[in-house]
Design a protein around this motif. Structure first.
Motif, PDB file in Angstrom:
ATOM      1  N   SER A  89       3.937   7.162   2.751  1.00  0.00           N
ATOM      2  CA  SER A  89       4.055   5.881   3.448  1.00  0.00           C
ATOM      3  C   SER A  89       4.015   4.726   2.463  1.00  0.00           C
ATOM      4  O   SER A  89       3.320   4.780   1.442  1.00  0.00           O
ATOM      5  N   ILE A  90       4.822   3.722   2.741  1.00  0.00           N
ATOM      6  CA  ILE A  90       4.768   2.481   1.969  1.00  0.00           C
ATOM      7  C   ILE A  90       4.588   1.359   2.974  1.00  0.00           C
ATOM      8  O   ILE A  90       5.396   1.217   3.896  1.00  0.00           O
ATOM      9  N   VAL A 108       3.680   9.074  -1.760  1.00  0.00           N
ATOM     10  CA  VAL A 108       5.134   8.942  -1.574  1.00  0.00           C
ATOM     11  C   VAL A 108       5.895  10.061  -2.277  1.00  0.00           C
ATOM     12  O   VAL A 108       5.655  10.361  -3.445  1.00  0.00           O
ATOM     13  N   ASP A 117       0.381   7.146  -5.265  1.00  0.00           N
ATOM     14  CA  ASP A 117      -0.548   6.281  -4.537  1.00  0.00           C
ATOM     15  C   ASP A 117      -0.765   5.004  -5.336  1.00  0.00           C
ATOM     16  O   ASP A 117      -0.938   5.051  -6.548  1.00  0.00           O
ATOM     17  N   SER A 143       0.854  -1.185   0.000  1.00  0.00           N
ATOM     18  CA  SER A 143       0.000   0.000   0.000  1.00  0.00           C
ATOM     19  C   SER A 143       0.891   1.237   0.000  1.00  0.00           C
ATOM     20  O   SER A 143       1.652   1.463   0.936  1.00  0.00           O
ATOM     21  N   ILE A 144       0.802   2.007  -1.078  1.00  0.00           N
ATOM     22  CA  ILE A 144       1.675   3.176  -1.242  1.00  0.00           C
ATOM     23  C   ILE A 144       0.798   4.421  -1.170  1.00  0.00           C
ATOM     24  O   ILE A 144      -0.189   4.529  -1.888  1.00  0.00           O
ATOM     25  N   LYS A 145       1.150   5.329  -0.256  1.00  0.00           N
ATOM     26  CA  LYS A 145       0.321   6.527  -0.067  1.00  0.00           C
ATOM     27  C   LYS A 145       1.184   7.792  -0.158  1.00  0.00           C
ATOM     28  O   LYS A 145       2.099   7.984   0.644  1.00  0.00           O
ATOM     29  N   CYS A 193      12.064   1.756  -3.635  1.00  0.00           N
ATOM     30  CA  CYS A 193      11.617   2.204  -2.310  1.00  0.00           C
ATOM     31  C   CYS A 193      10.847   1.099  -1.594  1.00  0.00           C
ATOM     32  O   CYS A 193      10.789   1.069  -0.368  1.00  0.00           O
ATOM     33  N   ILE A 194      10.256   0.190  -2.376  1.00  0.00           N
ATOM     34  CA  ILE A 194       9.412  -0.843  -1.762  1.00  0.00           C
ATOM     35  C   ILE A 194      10.243  -1.819  -0.921  1.00  0.00           C
ATOM     36  O   ILE A 194       9.788  -2.300   0.105  1.00  0.00           O
ATOM     37  N   LEU A 232      10.735   4.212  -7.649  1.00  0.00           N
ATOM     38  CA  LEU A 232       9.570   3.801  -6.869  1.00  0.00           C
ATOM     39  C   LEU A 232       9.695   2.353  -6.384  1.00  0.00           C
ATOM     40  O   LEU A 232       9.515   2.076  -5.192  1.00  0.00           O
TER      41      LEU A 232
END
Lengths: 252, 290
Positions: free
Chosen positions: A69-70, A19, A33, A15-17, A58-59, A55
């Motif tokens: 947030s991730i 970032v 997102d 869940s990516i918010k 970053c995960i 991206l």
């Protein structure tokens, strides 16, 4: 991993918010997102320099983020107290340049992390490694060194190496970009097999045909934002945004 | 004139940057020594054999330099030169272990440790060897008692420690440079497989640097071996010191100086020359493979 207990498989596995990510003054990601369900195959496409690779790095916390947030299986990736090693046991990654260990054979490359990191029994790991070599269609190459293999073969070893850790999620960072056209297919077939087995896959790719065929969802990024996203058929046939249309007209 | 200087702004007009510093070659000794033709040691031996005869023919005193050298040579080699070799081995051992530790310290993520190891490396790399030797000689006690055990430090042990310091510093630089030469993507691959930094270093990075470190490491061994006569100044009875004593025992005849010291020179040359050649050969072999 107490934060984990609140996560259930029906919630997004990643869940990516909002970032945000900058390299110095240059902002690469400007509020991304994304929600990815377990077993989904996600393709991220877009012009180079749009932040796709940043991206996905970053995960698994290879890159840090400046905002947003991730969450992976409910666990915040950029929590300073996070055990990065625990995260990376769950998230496998395959790179554009394969990055195999040149001083180890195919089998050793695959066995190394499970034995060293997960402290698993060597004989069991070897058995698993051998079946993985067969799964990526490289039977007979167990004792070859990476330098003796073609790019496509090396990339399939890299996939097997990552799978040997039995991750929940696989990240693919432009894994076919450095390959000869005729070897691209063998790598894509391997990834397709994985997707059919139910592995959650997040790919950064330029292979539009593959994305259309295999992906459950396509994200198009440009200049650090997600311009448009949707299921492959909607995305490729009836893109709404001008930037998406322009990109697709150039690449297809 | 303005047009002219404007033209020079185009990089394409200046493909070779003549202002750039010549790149540093860490293997100068092995390169110059090892590129001598293979007959050089034999020629040197021939000169060593003929020289005393010329000296003999020209002197009226009736001194026989060949006879004198013949009498002393076994003693000079077994009691002197072999001791130099022993010192060089011990220094290499200390230098390698210390250099590995300090070199890894230089790339540590712990800042104070990194600065400390960087400081130690710079200090010992850039100091005159003889000064370092004197400091160790005077700073270390003759004996040291720790927990009831008394350790003795004879002069030659102190000399080994003193001579190791610049070797530690230079091997530290070799280690740092070799680790830095491994592509960062190898670190990333190891990290993404959940390896710790230590696991990545010892299992992935260092094994790949090992071959790259061998030629410069051997080069420093040759330099070190040639530097071992320095310890004669501190009274250690190695080959140069014993040679001086042998000449004194032969009534200090000036006719003996050149043949005797020439003999010592040739001993070092014959020992270091094959090392230098091997170093160059290994460098060529390892250069191709990443």
């Amino acid at each position: 991993m107490t934060a984990n207990s609140t996560w259930t498989p029906d919630q997004p596995i990643v869940s990516i918010k909002n970032v945000q990510k900058s390299f110095g003054d240059f902002q690469v990601l400007k509020g991304i997102d994304m929600d990815i369900q377990k077993g989904e195959v996600i393709c991220i496409i877009g012009p180079s320099g749009s932040g796709k690779s940043t991206l996905i790095r970053c995960i698994n916390a290879l890159n840090d983020i400046q905002g947003g947030s991730i969450k992976v299986e409910g666990q915040e990736v950029h929590d300073p107290d996070l055990d990065k090693l625990e995260l990376r046991k769950k998230v496998g990654m395959v790179f554009q340049q394969y990055n195999l260990f040149p001083h180890k054979t195919v089998l050793q490359n695959i066995m190394m992390a499970p034995v060293l990191v997960l402290k698993e029994n060597k004989a069991e790991v070897e058995e698993r490694a051998r079946s993985l070599v067969k799964k990526v269609r490289l039977g007979g190459k167990e004792d070859a060194y990476p330098g003796e293999l073609s790019g496509g073969q090396q990339q399939r070893v890299a996939i097997a190496r990552s799978l040997a850790m039995r991750p929940d999620i696989m990240l693919f960072d432009e894994v076919t970009a450095a390959l000869d056209p005729e070897t691209v297919k063998e790598v894509l077939v391997t990834i397709k097999d994985l997707a059919e087995d139910g592995m959650t896959c997040i790919l950064v790719t330029h292979e539009m045909g593959f994305a259309r065929e295999v992906a459950d969802h396509i994200y198009f990024t440009d200049r650090g934002v997600i311009v448009e996203h949707g299921p492959p058929n909607t995305f490729f046939d009836s893109a709404k945004d001008e930037r998406t249309k322009l990109f697709l007209s150039q690449i297809l | 004139m303005t047009t002219h200087s404007n033209q020079n702004r185009f990089a394409v007009l200046k493909p070779i940057d003549t202002t750039r510093r010549m790149s540093y070659d860490p293997m100068t000794l092995s390169r110059s020594l090892g590129s001598l033709p293979v007959w050089t040691p034999f020629a040197a031996l021939a000169v060593a054999a003929i020289w005393p005869q010329i000296v003999y023919a020209q002197t009226a005193t009736g001194v026989d330099p060949i006879g004198a050298l013949w009498r002393w040579a076994p003693f000079l080699i077994t009691k002197g030169f072999l001791f130099n070799i022993l010192i060089s081995f011990l220094c290499l051992l200390l230098g390698t272990l210390g250099g590995l530790a300090i070199g890894l310290g230089q790339i540590s993520h712990v800042k104070p440790l990194r600065w400390l190891c960087w400081g130690i490396t710079q200090l010992f790399r850039n100091s005159p060897w003889l000064v370092l030797l004197f400091i160790v000689m005077l700073a270390l006690p003759f004996e040291l008692t720790i927990f009831g055990n008394t350790f003795f430090f004879p002069a030659w042990i102190k000399a080994v420690i003193g001579l190791s310091l610049p070797i530690i510093a230079n091997i530290s630089e070799i280690v740092r440079g070799a680790v830095a030469s491994v592509p960062t993507t190898q670190w990333e691959a190891a990290e993404s497989l959940a390896m710790t930094r230590r696991q990545a270093m010892w299992r992935i990075i260092l094994p790949q640097c090992f071959k790259r470190m061998i030629p410069p490491w051997m080069n420093w061994y040759a330099i070190l071996t040639m530097a071992t006569p320095l310890v004669s100044i501190l009274g250690v009875e190695e080959v140069v010191n014993l040679t001086r004593q042998a000449i004194e025992a032969e009534d200090n005849l000036p006719e003996l100086l050149a043949p005797f010291y020439g003999f010592v020179l040739i001993l070092f040359f014959i020992y270091c020359y094959p090392i230098a050649r091997l170093t160059l050969r290994l460098e060529r072999r390892f250069a191709v493979k990443l």
